[in-house]
Scaffold this motif. Structure first.
Motif, short mmCIF file in Angstrom:
data_model
loop_
_atom_site.label_atom_id
_atom_site.label_comp_id
_atom_site.label_asym_id
_atom_site.label_seq_id
_atom_site.Cartn_x
_atom_site.Cartn_y
_atom_site.Cartn_z
N PRO A 40 0.83 -1.21 0.00
CA PRO A 40 0.00 0.00 0.00
C PRO A 40 0.86 1.26 0.00
O PRO A 40 1.98 1.28 0.49
N ALA A 41 0.29 2.32 -0.55
CA ALA A 41 0.99 3.60 -0.64
C ALA A 41 -0.02 4.74 -0.56
O ALA A 41 -1.19 4.57 -0.88
N ILE A 42 0.49 5.89 -0.14
CA ILE A 42 -0.32 7.10 -0.03
C ILE A 42 0.42 8.22 -0.75
O ILE A 42 1.64 8.37 -0.59
N TYR A 43 -0.31 8.99 -1.53
CA TYR A 43 0.23 10.14 -2.24
C TYR A 43 -0.60 11.36 -1.86
O TYR A 43 -1.82 11.34 -1.94
N LEU A 44 0.06 12.44 -1.43
CA LEU A 44 -0.62 13.66 -1.02
C LEU A 44 -0.36 14.78 -2.02
O LEU A 44 0.76 14.93 -2.52
N SER A 45 -1.39 15.59 -2.27
CA SER A 45 -1.24 16.77 -3.12
C SER A 45 -2.20 17.85 -2.62
O SER A 45 -3.17 17.56 -1.92
N ALA A 46 -1.87 19.08 -2.95
CA ALA A 46 -2.74 20.22 -2.62
C ALA A 46 -2.97 20.99 -3.92
O ALA A 46 -2.39 22.05 -4.15
N PRO A 47 -3.84 20.45 -4.80
CA PRO A 47 -3.97 21.00 -6.15
C PRO A 47 -4.85 22.23 -6.28
O PRO A 47 -4.82 22.90 -7.31
N ALA A 48 -5.64 22.54 -5.26
CA ALA A 48 -6.58 23.66 -5.39
C ALA A 48 -6.59 24.47 -4.11
O ALA A 48 -6.44 23.94 -3.01
N ASP A 49 -6.79 25.77 -4.29
CA ASP A 49 -6.76 26.70 -3.16
C ASP A 49 -7.64 27.89 -3.52
O ASP A 49 -7.57 28.39 -4.65
N THR A 50 -8.47 28.33 -2.59
CA THR A 50 -9.35 29.48 -2.81
C THR A 50 -9.15 30.46 -1.67
O THR A 50 -9.12 30.05 -0.51
N VAL A 69 -5.66 13.15 -0.47
CA VAL A 69 -4.89 12.01 0.01
C VAL A 69 -5.33 10.82 -0.82
O VAL A 69 -6.45 10.32 -0.65
N ASP A 70 -4.49 10.41 -1.76
CA ASP A 70 -4.78 9.28 -2.63
C ASP A 70 -4.04 8.06 -2.09
O ASP A 70 -2.83 8.13 -1.86
N ALA A 71 -4.78 6.97 -1.90
CA ALA A 71 -4.16 5.75 -1.37
C ALA A 71 -4.50 4.59 -2.30
O ALA A 71 -5.57 4.56 -2.92
N MET A 72 -3.57 3.64 -2.34
CA MET A 72 -3.75 2.45 -3.17
C MET A 72 -3.33 1.23 -2.36
O MET A 72 -2.35 1.27 -1.62
N VAL A 73 -4.10 0.15 -2.52
CA VAL A 73 -3.79 -1.12 -1.87
C VAL A 73 -3.96 -2.23 -2.89
O VAL A 73 -4.60 -2.05 -3.93
N ASN A 122 -4.48 -5.90 -14.86
CA ASN A 122 -3.47 -6.93 -15.12
C ASN A 122 -3.64 -8.12 -14.19
O ASN A 122 -2.68 -8.64 -13.65
N SER A 123 -4.87 -8.52 -13.97
CA SER A 123 -5.27 -9.65 -13.12
C SER A 123 -4.95 -9.46 -11.64
O SER A 123 -5.07 -10.38 -10.85
N ALA A 124 -4.56 -8.26 -11.23
CA ALA A 124 -4.34 -7.96 -9.81
C ALA A 124 -5.46 -7.04 -9.35
O ALA A 124 -5.90 -6.16 -10.08
N TYR A 125 -5.92 -7.24 -8.14
CA TYR A 125 -6.96 -6.38 -7.59
C TYR A 125 -6.30 -5.17 -6.94
O TYR A 125 -5.43 -5.31 -6.08
N ILE A 126 -6.71 -3.99 -7.38
CA ILE A 126 -6.16 -2.73 -6.89
C ILE A 126 -7.32 -1.92 -6.31
O ILE A 126 -8.33 -1.70 -6.98
N GLY A 127 -7.16 -1.50 -5.07
CA GLY A 127 -8.13 -0.61 -4.43
C GLY A 127 -7.56 0.79 -4.38
O GLY A 127 -6.40 0.99 -4.03
N LYS A 128 -8.38 1.77 -4.76
CA LYS A 128 -7.96 3.17 -4.76
C LYS A 128 -8.97 4.00 -4.00
O LYS A 128 -10.17 3.75 -4.09
N VAL A 129 -8.46 4.97 -3.26
CA VAL A 129 -9.33 5.90 -2.57
C VAL A 129 -8.72 7.29 -2.66
O VAL A 129 -7.50 7.44 -2.66
N ARG A 130 -9.57 8.28 -2.80
CA ARG A 130 -9.17 9.68 -2.65
C ARG A 130 -10.00 10.26 -1.52
O ARG A 130 -11.23 10.26 -1.59
N VAL A 131 -9.31 10.73 -0.50
CA VAL A 131 -9.96 11.45 0.58
C VAL A 131 -9.54 12.91 0.40
O VAL A 131 -8.35 13.23 0.51
#
Length: 177
Positions: A40-50, A69-73, A122-131
């Motif tokens: 599993p991995a987590i990637y963080l970004s701050a793409p928008a600001d008002t 916060v994008d995470a993949m398992v 590619n025959s692997a199960y990948i779970g993705k979430v964006r919080v």
């Protein structure tokens, strides 16, 4: 000096690193995608600001930064992948929302949006979430120019000869930081 939204992103990355199932695989300066072996991995970004002005006077703003916060398992079955994804999603939300130090950086979290999916790539199960967290804080821009070091105060009443004119000079003391 870095932008405050960058400071928030980096503070969240430090908070999530080693405190989630992603372990050290928490990234704030890396592009996706990641290989299945790195999950599993987590990637963080701050793409928008008002920024919304607080009025016509000093340049003060109420800002809202979107922290993604994008995470993949990956797990052997769709069910195991969904369970791992649910666990990691809960860890992310609880750590961000319950950490007193992180919350002290904000005035409030205005909303949280969560999107999950489990796919077979590619025959692997990948779970993705964006919080996506909307982080609100106040920002004030210091006016430019020469700092005030003193003021000459003059008081008089025009047309009143019986009122004495007064002149005083006030010096502004530098604050030590």
């Amino acid at each position: 000096m870095m932008l405050y939204r960058v400071e928030l992103r980096e503070a969240a990355a430090r908070l999530l690193s080693d405190a989630t199932d992603a372990g050290p695989n928490v990234f704030s300066k890396r592009a996706l995608p990641l290989s299945q072996e790195a999950l599993p991995a987590i990637y963080l970004s701050a793409p928008a600001d008002t920024a919304r002005s607080t009025g016509r006077n000093a340049p003060d703003f109420v800002r809202v930064t979107q922290l993604n916060v994008d995470a993949m398992v990956s797990a052997g079955t769709p069910e195991a992948t969904q369970d791992a994804l649910d666990d990691l999603t809960e860890q992310i939300e609880l750590l961000i929302m319950q950490d007193v130090g992180f919350q002290a950086l904000l005035s409030q979290v205005t909303d949280i949006t969560t999107r999950q999916e489990v796919t077979s790539e590619n025959s692997a199960y990948i779970g993705k979430v964006r919080v996506a967290f909307s982080l609100e804080y106040f920002e004030e821009f210091s006016p430019g120019g020469t700092p005030v070091t003193g003021l000459d105060l003059r008081m008089q009443v025009p047309g009143n000869q019986n009122f004495a004119e007064t002149l005083d000079t006030v010096f502004v003391q530098k604050s030590v930081q």
